[in-house]
Structure formats: structure tokens, C-alpha cells
Design a protein around this motif. Structure first.
Motif, PDB file in Angstrom:
ATOM      1  N   GLY A 224       2.907   9.549  55.597  1.00 36.59           N
ATOM      2  CA  GLY A 224       1.816   8.589  55.778  1.00 36.59           C
ATOM      3  C   GLY A 224       2.020   7.280  55.060  1.00 36.59           C
ATOM      4  O   GLY A 224       1.105   6.453  55.008  1.00 36.59           O
ATOM      5  N   ALA A 225       3.203   7.052  54.467  1.00 32.05           N
ATOM      6  CA  ALA A 225       3.460   5.818  53.721  1.00 32.05           C
ATOM      7  C   ALA A 225       3.732   4.652  54.666  1.00 32.05           C
ATOM      8  O   ALA A 225       4.056   4.839  55.840  1.00 32.05           O
ATOM      9  CB  ALA A 225       4.642   6.007  52.778  1.00 32.05           C
ATOM     10  N   SER A 226       3.606   3.454  54.113  1.00 32.45           N
ATOM     11  CA  SER A 226       3.890   2.243  54.884  1.00 32.45           C
ATOM     12  C   SER A 226       4.645   1.242  54.021  1.00 32.45           C
ATOM     13  O   SER A 226       4.321   1.058  52.844  1.00 32.45           O
ATOM     14  CB  SER A 226       2.592   1.576  55.362  1.00 32.45           C
ATOM     15  OG  SER A 226       1.883   2.390  56.257  1.00 32.45           O
ATOM     16  N   ILE A 227       5.667   0.626  54.596  1.00 32.44           N
ATOM     17  CA  ILE A 227       6.291  -0.541  53.976  1.00 32.44           C
ATOM     18  C   ILE A 227       5.369  -1.723  54.235  1.00 32.44           C
ATOM     19  O   ILE A 227       4.891  -1.923  55.347  1.00 32.44           O
ATOM     20  CB  ILE A 227       7.692  -0.803  54.566  1.00 32.44           C
ATOM     21  CG1 ILE A 227       8.692   0.232  54.059  1.00 32.44           C
ATOM     22  CG2 ILE A 227       8.167  -2.213  54.230  1.00 32.44           C
ATOM     23  CD1 ILE A 227      10.096   0.067  54.605  1.00 32.44           C
ATOM     24  N   VAL A 228       5.118  -2.510  53.200  1.00 34.79           N
ATOM     25  CA  VAL A 228       4.222  -3.659  53.357  1.00 34.79           C
ATOM     26  C   VAL A 228       5.048  -4.938  53.336  1.00 34.79           C
ATOM     27  O   VAL A 228       5.796  -5.192  52.391  1.00 34.79           O
ATOM     28  CB  VAL A 228       3.162  -3.707  52.242  1.00 34.79           C
ATOM     29  CG1 VAL A 228       2.225  -4.910  52.455  1.00 34.79           C
ATOM     30  CG2 VAL A 228       2.366  -2.410  52.218  1.00 34.79           C
ATOM     31  N   ILE A 229       4.910  -5.726  54.396  1.00 29.82           N
ATOM     32  CA  ILE A 229       5.591  -7.026  54.447  1.00 29.82           C
ATOM     33  C   ILE A 229       4.571  -8.136  54.257  1.00 29.82           C
ATOM     34  O   ILE A 229       3.361  -7.936  54.445  1.00 29.82           O
ATOM     35  CB  ILE A 229       6.373  -7.230  55.773  1.00 29.82           C
ATOM     36  CG1 ILE A 229       5.420  -7.323  56.968  1.00 29.82           C
ATOM     37  CG2 ILE A 229       7.378  -6.111  55.964  1.00 29.82           C
ATOM     38  CD1 ILE A 229       5.034  -8.714  57.382  1.00 29.82           C
ATOM     39  N   TRP A 230       5.065  -9.307  53.896  1.00 31.76           N
ATOM     40  CA  TRP A 230       4.211 -10.486  53.737  1.00 31.76           C
ATOM     41  C   TRP A 230       4.808 -11.612  54.565  1.00 31.76           C
ATOM     42  O   TRP A 230       6.018 -11.825  54.564  1.00 31.76           O
ATOM     43  CB  TRP A 230       4.162 -10.884  52.266  1.00 31.76           C
ATOM     44  CG  TRP A 230       3.539 -12.228  51.996  1.00 31.76           C
ATOM     45  CD1 TRP A 230       2.210 -12.547  52.029  1.00 31.76           C
ATOM     46  CD2 TRP A 230       4.205 -13.444  51.633  1.00 31.76           C
ATOM     47  NE1 TRP A 230       2.011 -13.873  51.707  1.00 31.76           N
ATOM     48  CE2 TRP A 230       3.229 -14.455  51.461  1.00 31.76           C
ATOM     49  CE3 TRP A 230       5.539 -13.790  51.436  1.00 31.76           C
ATOM     50  CZ2 TRP A 230       3.528 -15.769  51.107  1.00 31.76           C
ATOM     51  CZ3 TRP A 230       5.854 -15.098  51.080  1.00 31.76           C
ATOM     52  CH2 TRP A 230       4.859 -16.063  50.914  1.00 31.76           C
ATOM     53  N   THR A 231       3.980 -12.307  55.332  1.00 29.85           N
ATOM     54  CA  THR A 231       4.492 -13.416  56.136  1.00 29.85           C
ATOM     55  C   THR A 231       3.460 -14.529  56.231  1.00 29.85           C
ATOM     56  O   THR A 231       2.254 -14.276  56.223  1.00 29.85           O
ATOM     57  CB  THR A 231       4.894 -12.950  57.554  1.00 29.85           C
ATOM     58  OG1 THR A 231       5.388 -14.079  58.291  1.00 29.85           O
ATOM     59  CG2 THR A 231       3.703 -12.364  58.301  1.00 29.85           C
ATOM     60  N   THR A 232       3.956 -15.751  56.303  1.00 36.66           N
ATOM     61  CA  THR A 232       3.089 -16.918  56.517  1.00 36.66           C
ATOM     62  C   THR A 232       3.117 -17.360  57.974  1.00 36.66           C
ATOM     63  O   THR A 232       2.517 -18.367  58.330  1.00 36.66           O
ATOM     64  CB  THR A 232       3.557 -18.095  55.635  1.00 36.66           C
ATOM     65  OG1 THR A 232       4.926 -18.393  55.932  1.00 36.66           O
ATOM     66  CG2 THR A 232       3.408 -17.753  54.166  1.00 36.66           C
ATOM     67  N   THR A 233       3.824 -16.597  58.813  1.00 33.51           N
ATOM     68  CA  THR A 233       3.872 -16.897  60.253  1.00 33.51           C
ATOM     69  C   THR A 233       3.454 -15.662  61.035  1.00 33.51           C
ATOM     70  O   THR A 233       4.284 -15.023  61.684  1.00 33.51           O
ATOM     71  CB  THR A 233       5.290 -17.338  60.668  1.00 33.51           C
ATOM     72  OG1 THR A 233       6.228 -16.296  60.319  1.00 33.51           O
ATOM     73  CG2 THR A 233       5.681 -18.639  59.985  1.00 33.51           C
ATOM     74  N   PRO A 234       2.180 -15.302  61.001  1.00 34.08           N
ATOM     75  CA  PRO A 234       1.734 -14.073  61.668  1.00 34.08           C
ATOM     76  C   PRO A 234       1.972 -14.063  63.170  1.00 34.08           C
ATOM     77  O   PRO A 234       2.078 -12.998  63.774  1.00 34.08           O
ATOM     78  CB  PRO A 234       0.234 -14.034  61.342  1.00 34.08           C
ATOM     79  CG  PRO A 234      -0.138 -15.426  60.994  1.00 34.08           C
ATOM     80  CD  PRO A 234       1.067 -16.025  60.350  1.00 34.08           C
ATOM     81  N   TRP A 235       2.073 -15.235  63.760  1.00 35.74           N
ATOM     82  CA  TRP A 235       2.302 -15.306  65.208  1.00 35.74           C
ATOM     83  C   TRP A 235       3.699 -14.832  65.613  1.00 35.74           C
ATOM     84  O   TRP A 235       3.979 -14.650  66.803  1.00 35.74           O
ATOM     85  CB  TRP A 235       2.074 -16.739  65.702  1.00 35.74           C
ATOM     86  CG  TRP A 235       2.668 -17.796  64.830  1.00 35.74           C
ATOM     87  CD1 TRP A 235       2.066 -18.423  63.783  1.00 35.74           C
ATOM     88  CD2 TRP A 235       3.991 -18.336  64.905  1.00 35.74           C
ATOM     89  NE1 TRP A 235       2.919 -19.327  63.201  1.00 35.74           N
ATOM     90  CE2 TRP A 235       4.109 -19.301  63.867  1.00 35.74           C
ATOM     91  CE3 TRP A 235       5.069 -18.116  65.745  1.00 35.74           C
ATOM     92  CZ2 TRP A 235       5.270 -20.028  63.655  1.00 35.74           C
ATOM     93  CZ3 TRP A 235       6.229 -18.835  65.531  1.00 35.74           C
ATOM     94  CH2 TRP A 235       6.328 -19.775  64.500  1.00 35.74           C
ATOM     95  N   THR A 236       4.593 -14.606  64.631  1.00 35.57           N
ATOM     96  CA  THR A 236       5.921 -14.089  64.960  1.00 35.57           C
ATOM     97  C   THR A 236       5.975 -12.565  64.946  1.00 35.57           C
ATOM     98  O   THR A 236       6.997 -11.982  65.315  1.00 35.57           O
ATOM     99  CB  THR A 236       6.977 -14.623  63.967  1.00 35.57           C
ATOM    100  OG1 THR A 236       6.658 -14.165  62.642  1.00 35.57           O
ATOM    101  CG2 THR A 236       7.014 -16.145  63.974  1.00 35.57           C
ATOM    102  N   LEU A 237       4.891 -11.906  64.537  1.00 36.99           N
ATOM    103  CA  LEU A 237       4.907 -10.443  64.415  1.00 36.99           C
ATOM    104  C   LEU A 237       5.195  -9.710  65.728  1.00 36.99           C
ATOM    105  O   LEU A 237       5.883  -8.685  65.711  1.00 36.99           O
ATOM    106  CB  LEU A 237       3.590  -9.947  63.807  1.00 36.99           C
ATOM    107  CG  LEU A 237       3.471 -10.156  62.292  1.00 36.99           C
ATOM    108  CD1 LEU A 237       2.044  -9.936  61.819  1.00 36.99           C
ATOM    109  CD2 LEU A 237       4.426  -9.214  61.556  1.00 36.99           C
TER     110      LEU A 237
END
Length: 363
Positions: A232-245
Motif C-alpha cells: 500500500g506504499a506510494s512514492i511521492v513526487i513533486w512537480t511545478t508542471t502538473p499539466w505534464t502528469l
């Protein structure tokens, strides 16, 4: 009586006229250079000297010159003349870029004025119109550059659309092929949806855009990993361009960053975190991320000792994640997202993970 001081002032004697009258004199001067073959005389005088060659980025052959052309060419002309007078053979060969969107765009503008559909024009016919258009403007720009007083071999310029130049490019490419240096790979290419053509970096105008920074979970696919702590774990990413997800296909992590597994035990009001969920984060950034996520308490879950890294850092390379949009009704995101080590991931901000959308950039 008024005194006549003119005769008391000693001025140098010169043949220069007091009035510049450049609008008249400049064309006369340029015509004289042309008549006496000044550029050829310069070549004859400099024959045998050390050569100085200015590799000039050629302008597009798609319209009259503007102030940018003037600034560019006049400054370069000053360099060439200075080198020539300094004892070099400064042989300047002007040229033109006859390929690319600027020229195609001009032809399409004429189509739109005539109500003509580009898609119905045969490709070879379209290319010929572009070639004729470029040749027309090469001749016009050549005369305009001469009018600026730029000295060069204007009778023998180079153009990218010359068949000899194009064949030379193919020949050079053949050298790469025969030496084994040519390979096939993947690379994002800027593409104009409207023009249906590839774009160069210089043909793209960027406008400032403010996006909301986001922290996004990438659920770990536990079937590809033997550690029960990661259920149930998740890798957490951070981005300033959410439209590229939507374009995400991978995750990048830093080889020199230690990673840990953390269980959320308490949250503040307004937090989007969930009590009991397990998050994988870069150790130097845990407190910062938890504070921003309004997580009031958390605990680090035991991670086996990593003999290779000599730390208790989680081995990231063996993990496989789901795409965060995997629940899409059309199943467009039902694929695995794997982490890869990258030297551009740092631990000064973010989560220690960077999401990778290859359609939006080379990294």
C-alpha cells in the motif's frame, strides 16, 4: 567695429566635405566599390595570409531586412574588416537558411489569402513554391545587405537549399553511418499540431505561466517487490508542471540520496494525507514534505540494511509503480512506471523524486 575671428583660427585642411549628405554619398561609395571590384582586390592582396573565417549563422530568406539583420551583419562586418586590416585573409561568404517553418508559413499565408487548402496541395508542389519563394528573397536580401555596406562574396553565397549543399550533408551523415557512430534512439521533438510539422527551439515562443505545485502519489505495485512493509506504499513526487502528469512514463531518483519509508500516524485539519498510509520519500526532505502536507505525526518503518550503499536507505531500483491516473475509465494508464537513477535529482527541494514525462522534455 565687429572683429573677424575666422582668420585667427587655425583649422586642419581636409578634403572631407562639411556636409555628410550620406543619402547621396553612400550609394556613390558602394557603386565605386562594385566598379573597382574591391572585394576581389582584397582577396588578391591577402592571398597566402593566415585565413580568418567567420562562421555566420544565416538569416531566413523570408522577407525584407529589419534592424536586427542590420545590427547582426554590420557588427560581423566590423570584425571581418578588422581582421583583414590586421593581416589576415578574411574571406566572408554570406549565406541563407532556406528551410523551415518561417518560409513555409509565408506560403501558407498566401494560401489563406486565396482561400486555398494547404492539405490539398501536392507536397512536391508546395516544396517548389517554398524554394521559389526563398530564391526570390535571397536576391532581395542580398541587395539590401550590400546597401548596408557589408563586404562579402555576394556573387557566390551559400544556401541550404542548394543541391550540392544537401548532398554534402548526406555524405557527412554517411561518414557517421560507416564509422558506426550513427544509432537510432528516442528523443522528444517539438511539434506544431496546426502546421503538422516539427519545430526548432528557436521557432517556439514561451509565455510565462503560473502553475500550482503538486505532490503526487505513485502507488507501489507490491507484486513486483518482496518487502511487506511496502504494501500500500506510494512514492511521492513533486512537480511545478502538473499539466505534464498525463505524459508521465517514469520516475527519477538520486543515487546519492538516502530514501526511507514512512507511515502517517496523525494529520491536521485540511490535510490530504491519510492516517495509516505509507509514503516513500527522500530522507533529507521528510520533515519539509510532512509539514506542507499537514501531517502532524509519522514514523519511519524499518528498512533492511543496504550493504551496497552502507546505509539504511531503501533500494529504489527494484520498485515498480502504477501511474497515478490508472483508474482512467478508458484504461489509458494501465502500465508500469519504473524509477531510474538520474544525476539531476537533488535533495534541496521537493521529495527526492522527479516525475519524467518524455514527451515534454529530453530528461
Amino acid at each position: 567695429m565687429s572683429a573677424d575671428y575666422k582668420s585667427t583660427v587655425f583649422l586642419p585642411a581636409t578634403a572631407f566635405p562639411l556636409k555628410a549628405d550620406l543619402a547621396k554619398r553612400e550609394p556613390e561609395m558602394l557603386a565605386r566599390w562594385e566598379k573597382i571590384g574591391l572585394y576581389k582586390k582584397m582577396r588578391d592582396v591577402a592571398k597566402g595570409r593566415e585565413k580568418f573565417i567567420l562562421h555566420d549563422g544565416p538569416p531566413y530568406a523570408n522577407g525584407n531586412l529589419h534592424i536586427g539583420h542590420a545590427l547582426n551583419k554590420i557588427l560581423k562586418d566590423m570584425i571581418n574588416r578588422a581582421r583583414q586590416m590586421g593581416g589576415h585573409d578574411s574571406h566572408y561568404v554570406p549565406g541563407w537558411d532556406c528551410h523551415g517553418l518561417p518560409i513555409e508559413w509565408k506560403i501558407e499565408e498566401s494560401y489563406r489569402e486565396k482561400g486555398k487548402d494547404k492539405d490539398k496541395v501536392p507536397v512536391l508542389e508546395f516544396r517548389k513554391e517554398c524554394r521559389d519563394f526563398a530564391a526570390h528573397w535571397v536576391d532581395i536580401q542580398r541587395e539590401e545587405f550590400k546597401r548596408l555596406g557589408v563586404m562579402g562574396d555576394w556573387d557566390n553565397p551559400y544556401t541550404t537549399m542548394e543541391f550540392a549543399a544537401e548532398s554534402k550533408i548526406v555524405a557527412e551523415l554517411g561518414k557517421f553511418l560507416m564509422s558506426g557512430s550513427l544509432y537510432r534512439g528516442a528523443k522528444p521533438v517539438l511539434w506544431s499540431v496546426v502546421e503538422k510539422t516539427a519545430l526548432a527551439e528557436a521557432e517556439v515562443e514561451y509565455h510565462d505561466h503560473s502553475s500550482t505545485q503538486v505532490y503526487v502519489r505513485f502507488p507501489v505495485n507490491t507484486y513486483h517487490h518482496s518487502m511487506p512493509e511496502l504494501s500500500g506504499a506510494s512514492i511521492v513526487i513533486w512537480t511545478t508542471t502538473p499539466w505534464t502528469l498525463p505524459g508521465n512514463r517514469a520516475i527519477a531518483y538520486g543515487l546519492d540520496i538516502a530514501y526511507g519509508v514512512y507511515r502517517v500516524t496523525a494529520i491536521e485539519d485540511g490535510s490530504l494525507a491519510r492516517v495509516g498510509e505509507v509514503l516513500i520519500l527522500g530522507k533529507p526532505l521528510v520533515s519539509q514534505v510532512m509539514q506542507l502536507a499537514k501531517v502532524s505525526a509519522y514514523e519511519e518503518i524499518y528498512v533492511p540494511y543496504d550493504a551496497r550503499n552502507q546505509t539504511g536507505s531503501l533500494e529504489i531500483s527494484g520498485l515498480v509503480c502504477h501511474h497515478p491516473l490508472r483508474s482512467d475509465a478508458e484504461h489509458r494508464y494501465d502500465f508500469e512506471v519504473r524509477p531510474f537513477e538520474a544525476n539531476f535529482v537533488t535533495s534541496d527541494t521537493g521529495t527526492g523524486f522527479v516525475h519524467i514525462a518524455p514527451g515534454h522534455g529530453e530528461d
